[in-house]
Design a protein around this motif. Structure first.
Motif: not given
Ligand SMILES: Nc1ncnc2c1ncn2[C@@H]1O[C@H](COP(=O)(O)OP(=O)(O)O)[C@@H](O)[C@H]1O
Ligand SMILES: [Mg+2]
Lengths: 253, 244
Positions: A210-213, A218, A220, B84, B106-109, B113, B156, B160
């Motif tokens: 859902l979070r576009c994985f 990546y 940080l 998205k 939180v940065a994962f999304g 993108l 999180t 996005m």
């Protein structure tokens, strides 16, 4: 919950690049573990004490950790002098013990304490998460690192799930005994925990989608080395190399 | 001439049943979400979570379609586009927070993108600070309390920058303080959302309209009915009609 006693305080070693710390800890461990002489062991112990001081660890907690290790070495002290054989010496006037046995027990104690101290100073001062990323950057396969990171994240959750189930069993009057009923109940509890964890992993994967994985992680933290770090770890590594050469030279000679 | 604006997301004539179940949960069901703040209420097992998962493409209906901005979503690729713009807050925050630290999670999304690490970090900082969670950044996720986990998982999703939020029972197991905080946060969001909840009081404070979902159909609850419910039975979660 996994307490990380040491990763909360702050010091130069806490802030240092975990990659350097991993490399240093592993080299110290290898050199010390392979060494046969007290001199190397003592040098290693000095280095480790220096690192612990440098990391400004809580002495009380360090002492407790060392106690745990030395309960193990205490057994060696109990058995090795009596069983090692070779040259013997008198002990307390009424029994004989092996001189070499004492020597080996002493060396093992020295090495064990040295390695534990080095790991406390270098590894426990980084959160597991940054160690996981650092291992990846050092070339460990990505899958293994993710396995480490996800286990670290979910072990607490899985253990809570197991405890919840066993609480539910106890509430209904279950008391563990040595009988088939107990074994079966525990088997059910384990099985249910497995099923729950499987379902949870499925939900976590959905959350990631859902979070576009899309299969790629990546990071940080593109870590950058500072000059001070390089110098300090250069010194540490030089010390380790000298110890290794000393050992090697002694072996030859 | 007024331009017809399609609802953000719509389910059309959807029939859905879980594998191994005889009776479908939804049969030829229709439902659309406009850009507004609504609540969804219904008894346990009535399919509220299922409906959200169908919208997000996590479950595939046997018949019918999901429409996103007026266009039918055909495949996983289409749903990736939809995701998205629509964020789903899971019932259990532990499912949603999988990174070791809050900032990473939180940065994962944003990273997925396509933002650079610096940009992702900045977006996450901003999102956390908007929610008043700035001091959470370096915290280890599994050490957070239940309420803190819920707020961070909201962060999180907000990171996005979605157009619509779907919240699945956000007040379950929430302490009073976090519940009030969540009400505050939601009221200050310039964003549409749909909330599944049994908490009438919460819905009254955060949404404009409430829909009832029962026996596979969604019907609108009147505002007055919601109000009445709140006073009559705080935890009543069975939608029913009030005849005058
Ligand atoms: N993975 C699944 N497999 C089979 N049946 C399921 C599954 N998930 C939910 N159900 C069933 O579908 C129905 C609707 O579930 P759900 O959408 O979770 O309801 P709600 O969120 O409204 O409580 C329930 O009867 C539930 O038992
Ligand atoms: Mg549900």
């Amino acid at each position: 919950m996994i307490p990380e006693y040491f990763s909360y305080t702050d010091s130069f070693l806490h802030r240092a690049d975990p990659r350097l710390k991993i490399v240093a800890a592993v080299s110290i461990t290898v050199v010390i573990a392979m060494s046969r002489s007290y001199i190397t062991g003592l040098c290693g112990l000095v280095l480790s004490f220096f690192l612990v001081g440098f990391a400004r660890l809580d002495i009380g907690v360090v002492a407790r950790r060392l106690l745990a290790v030395n309960i193990f070495t205490a057994f060696l002290w109990l058995t090795l002098p009596l069983t090692y054989g070779g040259e013997t010496m008198e002990f307390l006037g009424f029994m004989t013990i092996s001189r070499e046995g004492v020597a080996v027990a002493a060396l093992i104690t020295l090495k064990a304490n040295c390695i534990v101290l080095a790991f406390l100073a270098l590894m426990s001062t980084s959160p597991v998460s940054s160690l996981g990323h650092a291992l990846g950057q050092l070339g460990l396969p990505e899958k293994l690192c993710l396995l480490l990171l996800f286990s670290y994240r979910y072990i607490a959750v899985i253990s809570q799930e197991f405890q919840r189930l066993s609480r539910a069993a106890r509430i209904r009057g279950f008391t563990p005994k040595t009988n088939v009923h107990t074994y079966r109940t525990y088997a059910y509890l384990f099985a249910m925990t497995l099923v729950n964890s499987w379902n949870r992993s499925h939900r976590v994967q959905q959350a990631m989608m859902l979070r576009c994985f899309n299969g790629r992680f990546y990071t940080l933290h593109p870590e950058r080395l500072t000059a001070v770090e390089c110098v300090v770890f250069g010194v540490i590594m030089t010390g380790v190399f000298i110890m290794a050469f000393w050992e090697f030279w002694k072996l030859q000679g | 001439m007024m331009e017809y604006e399609a609802p953000l997301v719509e389910v059309q004539n959807v029939t859905f049943s879980y594998q191994g179940r005889k009776h479908p949960i939804f049969e030829e069901m229709n439902f659309s979400l406009e850009r507004e703040k609504i609540g969804l209420i219904g008894p346990n097992g009535s399919g509220k979570t299922t409906l959200f998962h169908i919208i997000m493409g996590l479950l595939v209906p046997r018949k019918g379609a999901v429409l996103f901005k007026g266009n039918t979503v055909h495949d996983e690729k289409g749903f990736q586009e939809l995701r998205k713009s629509i964020g789903l807050l899971f019932q259990d925050a532990d499912d949603q927070l999988f990174s070791p630290t809050v900032l990473e999670d939180v940065a994962f999304g944003p990273l997925n993108l396509g933002f650079s690490p610096e940009e992702a970090r900045e977006i996450s900082r901003q999102t956390l600070s908007n929610l008043g969670l700035s001091n959470f950044e370096p915290r280890i996720t599994h050490n957070l309390s239940g309420g803190e986990k819920k707020l961070v998982s909201l962060a999180t999703i907000l990171a996005m920058k979605p157009e619509l939020l779907l919240l699945d029972e956000p007040t379950n197991n929430l302490d009073q303080e976090t519940r009030f905080r969540l009400i505050d946060i939601l009221n200050n969001l310039d964003l549409s959302y749909a909330i599944i909840s049994h908490d009438w009081d919460f819905l009254e404070k955060t949404t404009r309209e409430v829909y009832a979902i029962e026996k596979g159909a969604v019907t609108q609850c009147e505002r007055a009915c919601l109000h009445e419910h709140h006073h009559a039975h705080l935890y009543g979660d069975h939608p029913h009609h009030h005849e005058d």
